[in-house]
Design a protein around this motif. Sequence first.
Motif, short mmCIF file in Angstrom:
data_model
loop_
_atom_site.label_atom_id
_atom_site.label_comp_id
_atom_site.label_asym_id
_atom_site.label_seq_id
_atom_site.Cartn_x
_atom_site.Cartn_y
_atom_site.Cartn_z
N SER A 1 8.82 -8.06 0.44
CA SER A 1 7.90 -8.50 1.54
C SER A 1 6.68 -7.75 2.08
CB SER A 1 9.07 -8.99 2.76
OG SER A 1 7.89 -9.69 3.69
N ALA B 1 -1.96 -2.69 2.92
CA ALA B 1 -2.69 -3.84 2.36
C ALA B 1 -4.25 -3.76 2.33
CB ALA B 1 -2.23 -5.18 3.02
N ASP C 1 -1.26 -9.73 -1.78
CA ASP C 1 -2.05 -11.24 -1.46
C ASP C 1 -3.47 -10.35 -1.17
OD1 ASP C 1 -0.10 -12.75 -2.00
OD2 ASP C 1 0.72 -12.71 0.31
N ASN D 1 2.92 -2.03 4.28
CA ASN D 1 2.87 -2.66 5.49
C ASN D 1 1.15 -3.16 5.65
OD1 ASN D 1 1.36 -0.06 5.79
ND2 ASN D 1 3.05 0.88 6.55
N ALA D 2 0.79 -3.58 6.60
CA ALA D 2 -0.36 -4.33 6.50
C ALA D 2 -1.44 -3.01 6.33
CB ALA D 2 -0.92 -4.72 8.02
N GLN E 1 2.44 -8.36 1.10
CA GLN E 1 1.04 -8.19 1.79
C GLN E 1 -0.08 -7.64 1.11
OE1 GLN E 1 1.70 -6.82 6.04
NE2 GLN E 1 3.74 -6.34 5.24
#
Length: 371
Positions: A82, A43, A89, A39-40, A86
Motif C-alpha cells: 500500500s 512519493a 501513483d 510513504n507520502a 502511493q
Amino acid sequence: MTTNTLFHPLTLAGRELPNRIVMAPMTRARSSQPGDSANALMAEYYAQRASAGLIITEATQISPQGKGYSFTPGIYSAEQVSGWRQVTDAVHAAGGRIYLQLWHVGRMSHSSFHADGLPVAPSALAPDAQVWVVGDDGVGRMLDCPTPRELSSTDIAAIIEDYRRAARNADLAGFDGVEIHGANGYLIDQFLRSTSNQRSDAYGGSRERRLRFLQEVVSAVAEEIGAARVGVRLAPFITARNMACPDIIPTILEAAAYLDRVGIGYLHLSEADWDDAPQIPQEFRLLLRAAYRGVIIVAGRYTRERGEDLLQQGLVDMIAFGRPFIANPDLPARLAQQLPLADFDGARLFGGDAQGYSDYPAYPRDREARP
C-alpha cells in the motif's frame, strides 16, 4: 556535440521511454517506522524526478531476513504494498515510469536485524564491512557486520520464493517492472564469487553452480511478471567487501548470455564511482554487448559527455545518474539545456525528513538557457 543520443526515446518492455536517462537506485532511508513502509514523502521525492526515462527505486528488501540497513523499505507486507502504491501513483500521475529494485543483503547486515543475531550467506564468511544502523538513541552509526550463518538448501529455496512473492507484490503496487539487485556484495553477488561462496553443493564450486542461484531467482521473478519487465543489476569490477574474485569477469559474461536467452528487459552494470576507480576495459564492453543483446544500462559517476560517448558507440543504451538526481530533481532538463547542477547536502543523505530529500528546487524557469 552534434548528436544528443541521451535524449532519444527508447522502447523498454513495450513502453516508450522519452529519453535514455535513468535515475539510479539510491538508499535514502526515509521509510515509515515501524514496518519499513514507503510513504507520502517518498512519493513526493520520486514524483519530482519523473522526467527521467526510467526511475529505479532504492533497494527494497524482499523479506525481514533480507534487511541490512535501518529505515530501508520492504515489499513483503500488505502495508508495504500500500505504501509503494502511493509512490507509483504519484510517479505515473507525473508522467514517469518506475521499477522496484528487489534486494536481499545476505551477509551485509547486522545482528540487531535478526532474531538469532545472524545474517545469512552462501558461506559463513564475514565481509569485513559495515552497515548503517540506528540505535535506540535515534542516532545512525556504521557498525561491523558479523560472521553470517551458511544457508541450507531449504533456506535457499525459501529465499527464491521470497523473490517471487516480492515481484508479485511489486506488480500489485503498480510498478512498471522490477530490477533484481545482483551487485555490490549483496546476496546474489555473494553466490557468484568464489571468494564469498565456498560451498560444495549444487550452489557452489564451479562457475555453473555459482550461477545457479541467480538463474533460479531470475526464473522465478520472470515467471511471475514476465521476463521483459525484469532487469538485473551486476557489478563485475567492484571488489570491496571482500568480493575480489579471480573468476568474476567470465562469470558475469556467462550470466549475461543466460539473461539474453531468458529475454529479460535490461542488464544494469554498477560501476565503481570513486575518484581512482578502475576504468572499464573496452574489451569487456564489447564482450558484454556480444553476450547480451538487450538494453544495457550503466551507472558510475557518468557525465553527459561520458554517457553520450558510450551511447554513440552502441555499447550501452541508457545512462544511470545517482547523486546528481539528489539535488537536481529536473536533471534531464538541466542536462539537455546544459544548466548548472546543484550540490547535495551529504549530511542529509540517510534518514530524516524532507530536508535534503524533497526540498531541492527545480532550476528557475526565468534563468533557463536555450538548448
